[in-house]
Design a protein around this motif. Structure first.
Motif, mmCIF file in Angstrom:
data_model
loop_
_atom_site.group_PDB
_atom_site.id
_atom_site.type_symbol
_atom_site.label_atom_id
_atom_site.label_comp_id
_atom_site.label_asym_id
_atom_site.label_seq_id
_atom_site.Cartn_x
_atom_site.Cartn_y
_atom_site.Cartn_z
ATOM 1 N N THR A 82 0.839 -1.211 0.000
ATOM 2 C CA THR A 82 0.000 0.000 0.000
ATOM 3 C C THR A 82 0.869 1.253 0.000
ATOM 4 O O THR A 82 0.583 2.221 -0.716
ATOM 5 C CB THR A 82 -0.935 0.010 1.238
ATOM 6 N N THR A 131 -4.133 -3.713 4.760
ATOM 7 C CA THR A 131 -5.247 -3.766 3.815
ATOM 8 C C THR A 131 -6.169 -4.924 4.173
ATOM 9 O O THR A 131 -5.730 -6.072 4.223
ATOM 10 C CB THR A 131 -4.701 -3.949 2.388
ATOM 11 N N GLU A 134 -4.282 -4.178 -5.296
ATOM 12 C CA GLU A 134 -3.571 -4.853 -4.199
ATOM 13 C C GLU A 134 -4.567 -5.745 -3.477
ATOM 14 O O GLU A 134 -5.697 -5.337 -3.230
ATOM 15 C CB GLU A 134 -3.023 -3.814 -3.196
HETATM 16 MG MG LIG Z 1 -1.734 -2.960 2.194
#
Ligand SMILES: [Mg+2]
Ligand SMILES: Nc1nc2c(ncn2[C@@H]2O[C@H](COP(=O)(O)OP(=O)(O)OP(=O)(O)O)[C@@H](O)[C@H]2O)c(=O)[nH]1
Length: 259
Positions: free
Chosen positions: A104, A122, A141
Protein backbone atom coordinates in the motif's frame (compact mmCIF):
# COMPACT_ATOMS: atom_id res chain seq x y z
CA UNK A 1 21.62 2.10 -1.55
CA UNK A 2 21.68 2.89 -5.22
CA UNK A 3 18.93 0.68 -6.47
CA UNK A 4 18.94 -0.97 -9.78
CA UNK A 5 16.87 -2.88 -12.18
CA UNK A 6 17.92 -6.47 -12.63
CA UNK A 7 16.65 -8.65 -15.35
CA UNK A 8 17.33 -12.24 -16.09
CA UNK A 9 18.55 -14.27 -19.03
CA UNK A 10 16.52 -14.33 -22.19
CA UNK A 11 13.54 -12.72 -20.57
CA UNK A 12 15.68 -9.70 -19.90
CA UNK A 13 16.63 -9.28 -23.51
CA UNK A 14 13.14 -9.81 -24.81
CA UNK A 15 11.65 -7.31 -22.41
CA UNK A 16 14.29 -4.73 -23.16
CA UNK A 17 13.87 -5.09 -26.88
CA UNK A 18 10.15 -4.82 -26.67
CA UNK A 19 10.30 -1.65 -24.69
CA UNK A 20 13.00 -0.07 -26.74
CA UNK A 21 11.69 -1.34 -30.05
CA UNK A 22 8.19 -0.12 -29.58
CA UNK A 23 7.81 3.36 -31.06
CA UNK A 24 6.04 5.95 -28.98
CA UNK A 25 3.36 6.21 -31.63
CA UNK A 26 2.62 2.53 -31.48
CA UNK A 27 2.61 2.55 -27.72
CA UNK A 28 0.18 5.41 -27.66
CA UNK A 29 -2.18 3.44 -29.88
CA UNK A 30 -2.19 0.62 -27.38
CA UNK A 31 -2.90 3.09 -24.62
CA UNK A 32 -5.74 4.68 -26.54
CA UNK A 33 -7.19 1.26 -27.12
CA UNK A 34 -7.11 0.65 -23.40
CA UNK A 35 -8.93 3.90 -22.76
CA UNK A 36 -11.65 2.99 -25.22
CA UNK A 37 -12.29 -0.08 -23.18
CA UNK A 38 -13.74 2.13 -20.50
CA UNK A 39 -10.82 3.24 -18.43
CA UNK A 40 -12.27 6.73 -18.13
CA UNK A 41 -13.98 5.62 -14.96
CA UNK A 42 -10.63 4.91 -13.50
CA UNK A 43 -9.36 8.37 -14.45
CA UNK A 44 -12.39 10.13 -13.01
CA UNK A 45 -12.03 8.25 -9.78
CA UNK A 46 -8.37 9.06 -9.64
CA UNK A 47 -9.16 12.78 -9.83
CA UNK A 48 -11.64 12.41 -7.01
CA UNK A 49 -9.01 10.61 -5.02
CA UNK A 50 -6.46 13.35 -5.59
CA UNK A 51 -8.97 15.93 -4.39
CA UNK A 52 -9.47 13.96 -1.20
CA UNK A 53 -5.78 13.73 -0.60
CA UNK A 54 -5.34 17.47 -1.05
CA UNK A 55 -8.07 18.05 1.46
CA UNK A 56 -6.17 15.90 3.87
CA UNK A 57 -8.88 13.33 4.23
CA UNK A 58 -8.44 9.63 3.93
CA UNK A 59 -6.45 8.54 0.93
CA UNK A 60 -8.00 7.10 -2.16
CA UNK A 61 -6.77 3.66 -1.55
CA UNK A 62 -7.72 3.65 2.08
CA UNK A 63 -11.18 4.73 1.07
CA UNK A 64 -11.35 1.96 -1.43
CA UNK A 65 -10.33 -0.75 0.94
CA UNK A 66 -13.14 -3.10 1.58
CA UNK A 67 -13.87 -6.67 2.26
CA UNK A 68 -15.34 -8.95 -0.29
CA UNK A 69 -15.94 -8.42 -3.98
CA UNK A 70 -14.08 -5.52 -5.52
CA UNK A 71 -16.38 -2.94 -7.06
CA UNK A 72 -13.84 -0.56 -8.35
CA UNK A 73 -15.70 0.12 -11.57
CA UNK A 74 -18.80 1.24 -9.78
CA UNK A 75 -19.19 4.73 -8.49
CA UNK A 76 -20.01 3.69 -4.97
CA UNK A 77 -17.70 1.04 -3.70
CA UNK A 78 -18.84 -0.04 -0.31
CA UNK A 79 -18.18 -2.90 1.98
CA UNK A 80 -19.80 -6.12 1.04
CA UNK A 81 -19.42 -9.55 2.47
CA UNK A 82 -18.28 -12.62 0.57
CA UNK A 83 -18.19 -14.08 -2.06
CA UNK A 84 -14.81 -13.20 -3.44
CA UNK A 85 -14.88 -12.99 -7.19
CA UNK A 86 -12.33 -11.75 -9.66
CA UNK A 87 -13.12 -8.38 -11.23
CA UNK A 88 -14.73 -8.78 -14.61
CA UNK A 89 -13.76 -5.63 -16.44
CA UNK A 90 -10.36 -4.19 -17.23
CA UNK A 91 -7.25 -6.09 -16.56
CA UNK A 92 -5.35 -4.88 -13.61
CA UNK A 93 -1.83 -4.83 -12.37
CA UNK A 94 -1.83 -7.20 -9.43
CA UNK A 95 0.12 -6.18 -6.35
CA UNK A 96 0.75 -9.10 -4.03
CA UNK A 97 3.10 -10.01 -1.22
CA UNK A 98 3.01 -10.88 2.48
CA UNK A 99 1.37 -8.55 4.99
CA UNK A 100 3.53 -5.60 5.94
CA UNK A 101 5.75 -5.89 2.87
CA UNK A 102 4.88 -2.33 1.84
CA UNK A 103 2.38 -2.77 -1.01
CA UNK A 104 0.00 0.00 0.00
CA UNK A 105 2.82 2.40 0.82
CA UNK A 106 4.30 1.77 -2.61
CA UNK A 107 0.99 2.34 -4.38
CA UNK A 108 0.25 5.54 -2.45
CA UNK A 109 3.72 6.82 -3.19
CA UNK A 110 3.60 5.94 -6.89
CA UNK A 111 0.21 7.63 -7.19
CA UNK A 112 1.44 10.87 -5.62
CA UNK A 113 5.08 10.75 -6.74
CA UNK A 114 5.67 11.55 -3.07
CA UNK A 115 6.26 9.18 -0.22
CA UNK A 116 3.18 8.30 1.69
CA UNK A 117 3.23 5.46 4.20
CA UNK A 118 0.21 3.34 4.76
CA UNK A 119 -1.09 3.38 8.29
CA UNK A 120 -3.18 0.25 8.26
CA UNK A 121 -3.07 -3.26 6.87
CA UNK A 122 -5.25 -3.77 3.82
CA UNK A 123 -8.40 -5.62 4.75
CA UNK A 124 -9.37 -7.17 1.45
CA UNK A 125 -8.63 -5.13 -1.65
CA UNK A 126 -7.10 -1.83 -2.47
CA UNK A 127 -7.68 -0.51 -5.99
CA UNK A 128 -5.61 2.43 -7.17
CA UNK A 129 -5.54 4.23 -10.51
CA UNK A 130 -2.33 5.94 -11.44
CA UNK A 131 -1.77 8.34 -14.32
CA UNK A 132 1.51 8.33 -16.12
CA UNK A 133 2.63 10.68 -18.90
CA UNK A 134 0.70 8.94 -21.63
CA UNK A 135 -1.04 6.15 -19.88
CA UNK A 136 -3.25 5.22 -17.03
CA UNK A 137 -2.84 2.15 -14.90
CA UNK A 138 -5.18 0.31 -12.66
CA UNK A 139 -3.58 -1.50 -9.74
CA UNK A 140 -5.21 -4.04 -7.50
CA UNK A 141 -3.57 -4.85 -4.20
CA UNK A 142 -4.94 -7.79 -2.29
CA UNK A 143 -4.15 -7.80 1.39
CA UNK A 144 -1.22 -9.97 2.41
CA UNK A 145 -2.65 -11.24 5.69
CA UNK A 146 -3.30 -14.94 5.82
CA UNK A 147 -7.08 -14.91 5.17
CA UNK A 148 -6.64 -13.02 1.91
CA UNK A 149 -3.81 -15.06 0.46
CA UNK A 150 -6.06 -17.88 -0.67
CA UNK A 151 -7.74 -15.48 -3.08
CA UNK A 152 -4.51 -14.28 -4.74
CA UNK A 153 -4.41 -17.07 -7.27
CA UNK A 154 -7.83 -16.54 -8.72
CA UNK A 155 -6.90 -13.03 -9.79
CA UNK A 156 -3.97 -14.15 -11.90
CA UNK A 157 -5.92 -14.67 -15.09
CA UNK A 158 -7.26 -11.13 -14.81
CA UNK A 159 -3.84 -9.65 -14.25
CA UNK A 160 -1.82 -7.69 -16.81
CA UNK A 161 1.26 -8.27 -14.79
CA UNK A 162 2.21 -9.24 -11.29
CA UNK A 163 4.05 -7.02 -8.88
CA UNK A 164 5.35 -9.01 -5.94
CA UNK A 165 6.58 -7.01 -2.95
CA UNK A 166 8.88 -8.36 -0.24
CA UNK A 167 10.27 -6.76 2.89
CA UNK A 168 13.99 -7.20 2.21
CA UNK A 169 14.81 -6.96 5.90
CA UNK A 170 12.31 -9.56 7.05
CA UNK A 171 14.72 -12.46 6.55
CA UNK A 172 12.67 -15.00 8.47
CA UNK A 173 9.69 -14.65 6.21
CA UNK A 174 11.51 -14.76 2.88
CA UNK A 175 10.98 -18.54 2.57
CA UNK A 176 7.26 -17.99 3.09
CA UNK A 177 7.24 -15.20 0.51
CA UNK A 178 9.09 -17.52 -1.88
CA UNK A 179 6.54 -20.27 -1.35
CA UNK A 180 3.64 -18.00 -2.27
CA UNK A 181 5.48 -16.43 -5.18
CA UNK A 182 6.26 -19.83 -6.66
CA UNK A 183 2.67 -20.95 -6.26
CA UNK A 184 1.65 -17.92 -8.27
CA UNK A 185 4.28 -18.31 -10.96
CA UNK A 186 3.53 -22.01 -11.35
CA UNK A 187 -0.14 -21.22 -11.78
CA UNK A 188 0.67 -18.75 -14.56
CA UNK A 189 3.90 -19.38 -16.48
CA UNK A 190 3.87 -16.26 -18.67
CA UNK A 191 2.51 -13.39 -16.61
CA UNK A 192 5.26 -10.74 -16.47
CA UNK A 193 6.70 -10.42 -12.98
CA UNK A 194 8.09 -7.32 -11.31
CA UNK A 195 9.59 -7.95 -7.88
CA UNK A 196 10.08 -5.09 -5.44
CA UNK A 197 12.84 -5.90 -2.96
CA UNK A 198 11.41 -3.26 -0.69
CA UNK A 199 12.57 -1.43 2.49
CA UNK A 200 16.10 -1.10 1.20
CA UNK A 201 16.53 1.78 3.66
CA UNK A 202 16.65 -0.66 6.57
CA UNK A 203 20.09 -1.68 7.68
CA UNK A 204 19.18 -5.35 7.74
CA UNK A 205 17.82 -5.27 4.19
CA UNK A 206 19.19 -7.90 1.85
CA UNK A 207 20.71 -6.63 -1.37
CA UNK A 208 18.77 -7.50 -4.50
CA UNK A 209 21.20 -10.25 -5.44
CA UNK A 210 20.41 -11.99 -2.15
CA UNK A 211 16.71 -11.41 -2.65
CA UNK A 212 17.04 -12.94 -6.11
CA UNK A 213 18.50 -16.01 -4.54
CA UNK A 214 16.20 -16.15 -1.50
CA UNK A 215 13.12 -16.00 -3.72
CA UNK A 216 14.51 -18.52 -6.22
CA UNK A 217 13.89 -16.11 -9.08
CA UNK A 218 15.97 -18.16 -11.47
CA UNK A 219 13.25 -20.79 -11.26
CA UNK A 220 10.20 -18.73 -12.10
CA UNK A 221 10.18 -19.63 -15.79
CA UNK A 222 12.22 -18.86 -18.86
CA UNK A 223 9.28 -17.62 -20.88
CA UNK A 224 8.52 -14.88 -18.44
CA UNK A 225 9.56 -11.25 -18.40
CA UNK A 226 11.15 -10.74 -15.01
CA UNK A 227 12.37 -7.58 -13.32
CA UNK A 228 13.74 -6.95 -9.87
CA UNK A 229 13.98 -3.53 -8.25
CA UNK A 230 15.45 -2.55 -4.92
CA UNK A 231 12.99 -0.01 -3.55
CA UNK A 232 12.23 2.03 -0.48
CA UNK A 233 9.98 4.81 0.71
CA UNK A 234 11.40 6.77 3.57
CA UNK A 235 10.21 10.18 4.78
CA UNK A 236 6.57 11.02 4.24
CA UNK A 237 6.23 13.85 1.74
CA UNK A 238 9.63 13.45 0.16
CA UNK A 239 9.96 12.73 -3.54
CA UNK A 240 9.96 9.08 -4.48
CA UNK A 241 13.45 7.70 -5.14
CA UNK A 242 14.54 7.41 -8.77
CA UNK A 243 14.29 3.62 -8.74
CA UNK A 244 10.64 3.87 -7.80
CA UNK A 245 10.18 6.22 -10.73
CA UNK A 246 12.07 3.79 -12.98
CA UNK A 247 9.85 0.96 -11.78
CA UNK A 248 6.75 3.01 -12.48
CA UNK A 249 7.95 3.81 -16.02
CA UNK A 250 8.76 0.17 -16.68
CA UNK A 251 5.39 -0.98 -15.39
CA UNK A 252 3.69 1.55 -17.67
CA UNK A 253 5.63 0.18 -20.66
CA UNK A 254 4.84 -3.40 -19.75
CA UNK A 255 1.16 -2.64 -19.24
CA UNK A 256 0.94 -0.82 -22.56
CA UNK A 257 2.66 -3.74 -24.27
CA UNK A 258 0.04 -6.28 -23.32
CA UNK A 259 -2.43 -6.78 -26.17
MG1 LIG B 1 -1.73 -2.96 2.19
N1 LIG C 1 11.48 1.34 6.72
C1 LIG C 1 10.53 1.24 5.79
N2 LIG C 1 9.26 0.98 6.17
C2 LIG C 1 8.33 0.89 5.19
C3 LIG C 1 8.66 1.04 3.81
N3 LIG C 1 7.52 0.89 3.10
C4 LIG C 1 6.54 0.65 3.98
N4 LIG C 1 7.00 0.65 5.24
C5 LIG C 1 6.23 0.40 6.48
O1 LIG C 1 5.84 -0.96 6.49
C6 LIG C 1 4.57 -1.12 7.13
C7 LIG C 1 3.64 -1.91 6.24
O2 LIG C 1 3.38 -1.18 5.06
P1 LIG C 1 2.09 -1.42 4.16
O3 LIG C 1 2.27 -0.57 2.96
O4 LIG C 1 0.85 -1.25 4.95
O5 LIG C 1 2.26 -2.96 3.81
P2 LIG C 1 1.27 -3.89 2.95
O6 LIG C 1 2.12 -4.77 2.12
O7 LIG C 1 0.29 -3.05 2.22
O8 LIG C 1 0.55 -4.77 4.06
P3 LIG C 1 -0.90 -5.49 4.00
O9 LIG C 1 -1.87 -4.49 3.48
O10 LIG C 1 -1.20 -5.90 5.39
O11 LIG C 1 -0.77 -6.68 3.10
C8 LIG C 1 4.07 0.30 7.42
O12 LIG C 1 4.33 0.59 8.77
C9 LIG C 1 4.90 1.18 6.53
O13 LIG C 1 5.08 2.46 7.08
C10 LIG C 1 10.03 1.30 3.47
O14 LIG C 1 10.45 1.43 2.31
N5 LIG C 1 10.91 1.37 4.49
Amino acid sequence: VEMENMKKGKAKEVAKEKIKGKGKEERRKVVEKGKEKGKEDCRRKDKEQEKKKVQGKETASEKKQFKGKPEIEKSSSTSTAIPLEPPEKNKQILVLGLDGAGKTSILHSLALNRVQHSKEPTQGFNAVCIDTEDNQMEFLEIGGSEPFRSSWEMYLSKGLLLIFVVDSADHNRLPEAKKYLHQLTEANPILPLVVFAHKQDLEAAYHITDIHEALGLSEVGNDRKLFLFGTQVTTNGSEIPSTMQDAKDLIAHLAADVP
